[in-house]
Design an enzyme around this catalytic site. Structure first.
Site, PDB file in Angstrom:
ATOM      1  N   HIS A  47       0.858  -1.183   0.000  1.00 14.34           N
ATOM      2  CA  HIS A  47       0.000   0.000   0.000  1.00 14.34           C
ATOM      3  C   HIS A  47       0.890   1.226   0.000  1.00 14.34           C
ATOM      4  O   HIS A  47       1.842   1.299   0.778  1.00 14.34           O
ATOM      5  CB  HIS A  47      -0.921   0.016   1.219  1.00 14.34           C
ATOM      6  CG  HIS A  47      -1.908   1.146   1.172  1.00 14.34           C
ATOM      7  ND1 HIS A  47      -3.045   1.093   0.403  1.00 14.34           N
ATOM      8  CD2 HIS A  47      -1.901   2.365   1.737  1.00 14.34           C
ATOM      9  CE1 HIS A  47      -3.703   2.236   0.518  1.00 14.34           C
ATOM     10  NE2 HIS A  47      -3.024   3.020   1.332  1.00 14.34           N
ATOM     11  N   GLY A  55      -7.171   3.940   1.430  1.00 16.13           N
ATOM     12  CA  GLY A  55      -8.005   4.212   0.263  1.00 16.13           C
ATOM     13  C   GLY A  55      -7.235   4.775  -0.902  1.00 16.13           C
ATOM     14  O   GLY A  55      -6.026   4.566  -1.021  1.00 16.13           O
ATOM     15  N   LEU A  79     -10.124  -4.167   3.772  1.00 11.24           N
ATOM     16  CA  LEU A  79      -9.193  -3.423   2.905  1.00 11.24           C
ATOM     17  C   LEU A  79      -8.211  -2.558   3.703  1.00 11.24           C
ATOM     18  O   LEU A  79      -8.606  -1.805   4.581  1.00 11.24           O
ATOM     19  CB  LEU A  79     -10.004  -2.542   1.944  1.00 11.24           C
ATOM     20  CG  LEU A  79      -9.225  -1.972   0.749  1.00 11.24           C
ATOM     21  CD1 LEU A  79      -8.731  -3.068  -0.160  1.00 11.24           C
ATOM     22  CD2 LEU A  79     -10.081  -0.972  -0.004  1.00 11.24           C
ATOM     23  N   ASP A  80      -6.925  -2.658   3.362  1.00 10.90           N
ATOM     24  CA  ASP A  80      -5.860  -1.862   3.984  1.00 10.90           C
ATOM     25  C   ASP A  80      -5.737  -2.105   5.482  1.00 10.90           C
ATOM     26  O   ASP A  80      -5.199  -1.277   6.222  1.00 10.90           O
ATOM     27  CB  ASP A  80      -6.070  -0.348   3.747  1.00 10.90           C
ATOM     28  CG  ASP A  80      -6.055   0.010   2.273  1.00 10.90           C
ATOM     29  OD1 ASP A  80      -5.559  -0.796   1.477  1.00 10.90           O
ATOM     30  OD2 ASP A  80      -6.536   1.097   1.928  1.00 10.90           O
ATOM     31  N   GLU A  81      -6.247  -3.254   5.938  1.00  9.52           N
ATOM     32  CA  GLU A  81      -6.249  -3.497   7.386  1.00  9.52           C
ATOM     33  C   GLU A  81      -5.519  -4.773   7.769  1.00  9.52           C
ATOM     34  O   GLU A  81      -5.519  -5.160   8.923  1.00  9.52           O
ATOM     35  CB  GLU A  81      -7.695  -3.572   7.909  1.00  9.52           C
ATOM     36  CG  GLU A  81      -8.444  -2.259   7.898  1.00  9.52           C
ATOM     37  CD  GLU A  81      -7.974  -1.298   8.979  1.00  9.52           C
ATOM     38  OE1 GLU A  81      -7.064  -1.645   9.744  1.00  9.52           O
ATOM     39  OE2 GLU A  81      -8.515  -0.185   9.026  1.00  9.52           O
TER      40      GLU A  81
END
Lengths: 288, 288, 288, 288
Positions: free
Chosen positions: D195, D204, D230-232
């Site tokens: 990311h 995001g 998401l992104d976690e």
């Protein structure tokens, strides 16, 4: 920095198969629960190094009992080893000269409980009023001014103080006098110096001015054990900061202070927590 | 990397009052709008250094016209100066030996438009198949193997190539042959080398092995202009990475690759963007 | 930190061609020699920002005389500007709560002359004995304990103190009470806070515990101007340190102290040296 | 990356006394010599994690034989464990979108033997010509363009490919499509994403633009295991670089490329070398 009567074992010996098994079995057999085991096999020298933290499964373990229980195993591997109660304070002597940023930083960390040490003495070749802004609490201060003529004599006083106070660790916190070969040798492995350069670059005097002249883009500091070979002892910790063409030599001195104090504090902490093992010219520093 | 026909002026001279005023007035008078002005007064040497980016207030400025307009002012201060169109590609010659990580990295950055250069030639003392995995697009490759016997002869070929291709910048991207004093001198200020150590530490051969032996806790790389004094030219960029006792010399070599390629790429980029001015043994690198 | 009566001009306005020329000419015309000029054109907002250091060609310049001489030029560009004598000490109020590592660090730097400030008051919601180990020299200490009931009243006292002492800069050195919207607004651009996380990550309470839970591999700290929007003001400086799975939340707190104190000190220094200009949510920080 | 038929054991279980002793004894009993043992007790969760590298005292050990010998001990502690031959290549699928800097970097490292993987397929939602400058050697390329309509269908193809090729690890090397919850769940612990922000900041879309707007002074990148959130997912590696007010959002994108590629490469390498163990939301990453 836990002080729940865990024990810290550091050990090294010639490597061979079965050491970890024997070590961990010995700890288990004496009723110990391993909290942290770190080991390192140096392929180059064929040496095995280890640091083991353990506590009693059913209540605190006595260090002497543990030593007796471990001794036969350790002897079997011809280990050089040491067992200490975790968090037990080492007896420390701090030395400084005119600049006191490292001294001030170490004292602050000691005051807030960050460094498990018992500061037994502060020694300087400058008088007490040099540090007018620093509170030494009740730590005795020793003023030992050094000149060509009295150097040997003053060092004898220092050596006597180290002995009388049973000092475990001498920290040269920007102490700008060179210790004699003899004293350096006597303090082998228990005297840490901060050199204000990224060794092996810029040995000797005025490293920031050397760095400025050479036009480097990063400056650094190095904490190392003192040996009789000046600026050549085993390195414990180093760090750097980025500089630019805008920085004069004086600004390097200022920026260097921040590097020096954190590098020295980390090295001292690692030593106090039994994380550093000397391996010839190099060190093993088991991570926190 | 804007290419909107902005102009980049770099200039240096003996410092005195009024230079910035005269410079900026001259730019304004020729219809220029300053987008970025950076200057540096070296208090030590009494030199003034500057980099000015400007564009036409009402449409693109012609570089030659601008040069003529600026010349009298520049002459008045006895400036050494240069004016270029921003983003205009310099003619570059890349040199490599067996290890191609820096070469591969520079080519990749060139391909995606990160480096404003026109790679006119790739030269190596190893044959093309050494770089079997690298696409050279349509850049000519020159194989110039070097031995004691043919060293002078091969360097003549290299010098001829540099001349024929009107090379602006030679990049030694881990080229492991030492250039002669004569060629080094001829390429002064337009030949960048990457040295795989944190200079001035570990000059000479096998720096990672030296670093391993010394037991440092950080390794680094240094990009510098080549001078006839090996590993002693003005430093453009340096960087480091933290290592530990667990790293063998081979692992330092591996970790060093990442440092080398980013340090060299930054230095080349700074040079291509006219951000670097040489100040004796040091450099001014105006920030991006 | 030179104090040779150089003057520091900071200025910003809507950008247009000719500003640098006009500025530098005005400085030259009043007998000034530019030592350092930094400027920044924000392409996004169309604003011009500048910081100019200059001194008299033939002897010290008087600040008021210089202001009068510059005013017409500044007015011509509708500049917001300020002129100060370089190294002139700003009047500073330090605030802390239980943890005093930032306070101790700022005081140490002040004592050795690293920060050009005049500390007029230290304010805390904890009593003086919290800082038993810290020497406050002759700086007045104000104990303002805060509860839900007396919060407004105590803040009035704080505001009165700021006014009475003509405070230029309030530094929240790990002061753990939130200032009211009203006071935050009144101190816009002259109140710096240190947040113990790498903003915008981990806003709010107990950021190190949040960081531990999230399992990040780096922790950080952020110095920013205080606005009425908590943890959202313009960022002046940030830094980080690497952590590992071995670090508990408590160890993050310890490691964070080192980051916090250096980040805050750098931000305060930049502010005191007139290097920071606010640009909406962002800052320009002209490098040292 | 030694490939001398050493074996790598990774294991975790509920912690209790005696695990290291039992583990190391079992290794010794099967004729193994421990080269590297790292362990971690998570005080918070009460879990024990370990990675042990060992080789046969008298000749190479067979992995299956070793597994059978270790199984009873592992079962006794209800361990989740895995034993692999060190340096054995995992089967990897690389996914990319328009930007290929991470893809190019991973391929380069693979080509020079830095990453012990067997790249079985490259998948992209962009056609092969997007990567005209990249040599894929003989790795099959799969073009799977994704639209709202065909998303499920294309993911089925991807899932089939993963199964057919018995993929051990999927690397999202700046693949800009979000995987479905179902596929993310199925790939738990064997799908790594990069990311382009310092998570948890700027989740995001367009994180560099968010970072620019917020005015941060450092930008970063994060490699993490993909989860349905998401992104976690659990973070494996992060790094940052310093930026300034001079950097536009586009320049952050450029500078970010360097961070992304090195962070992803480190994370992939750690995974391939069995250094990463997942601990809920966090990871243990045993150091090289």
């Amino acid at each position: 920095m836990t002080t729940d009567a865990s024990l810290v074992l550091t050990a090294y010996c010639t490597n061979r198969a079965g050491i970890v098994a024997a070590l961990s079995k010995a700890v288990f057999d004496l009723g110990g629960d391993i909290l942290d085991l770190q080991q390192f096999d140096d392929a180059g020298t064929g040496q095995f190094f280890s640091r083991v933290v353990f506590r009693g499964v059913s209540g605190p373990l006595d260090a002497d009992t543990a030593r007796r229980a471990l001794a036969p195993v350790m002897d079997g591997f011809a280990m050089t080893w040491s067992l200490r109660v975790q968090g037990e304070r080492r007896r420390v002597l701090l030395m400084a000269s005119k600049f006191d940023h490292c001294l001030a930083d170490l004292l602050y960390r000691w005051q807030i409980g960050e460094l498990p040490m018992d500061v037994r003495a502060i020694v300087s070749n400058h008088p007490r009023e040099t540090y007018a802004n620093l509170s030494f609490a009740d730590i005795p201060f020793h003023y030992l001014p050094v000149s060509k003529e009295n150097k040997a004599e003053q060092e004898d006083k220092l050596a006597a103080l180290i002995e009388a106070e049973q000092i475990d660790l001498v920290v040269l916190a920007r102490y700008m006098q060179v210790l004699s070969h003899e004293l350096s040798a006597r303090l082998a492995g228990r005297c840490i110096n901060i050199h204000h350069s990224f060794l092996p670059g810029f040995k000797g005097a005025k490293p920031y001015h050397q760095a400025y002249e050479r036009g480097v883009k990063l400056i650094g500091a190095t904490a190392h054990y003192v040996t009789s070979d000046l600026d050549e002892g085993p390195i414990i910790e180093q760090d750097i900061e980025r500089i630019s063409h805008r920085d004069s030599a004086d600004e390097l001195v200022r920026k260097g202070r921040d590097i020096e104090r954190r590098v020295l504090a980390r090295a001292v902490r690692s030593h106090l927590e039994d994380r550093v093992l000397i391996n010839g010219m190099r060190t093993i520093v088991f991570p926190e």
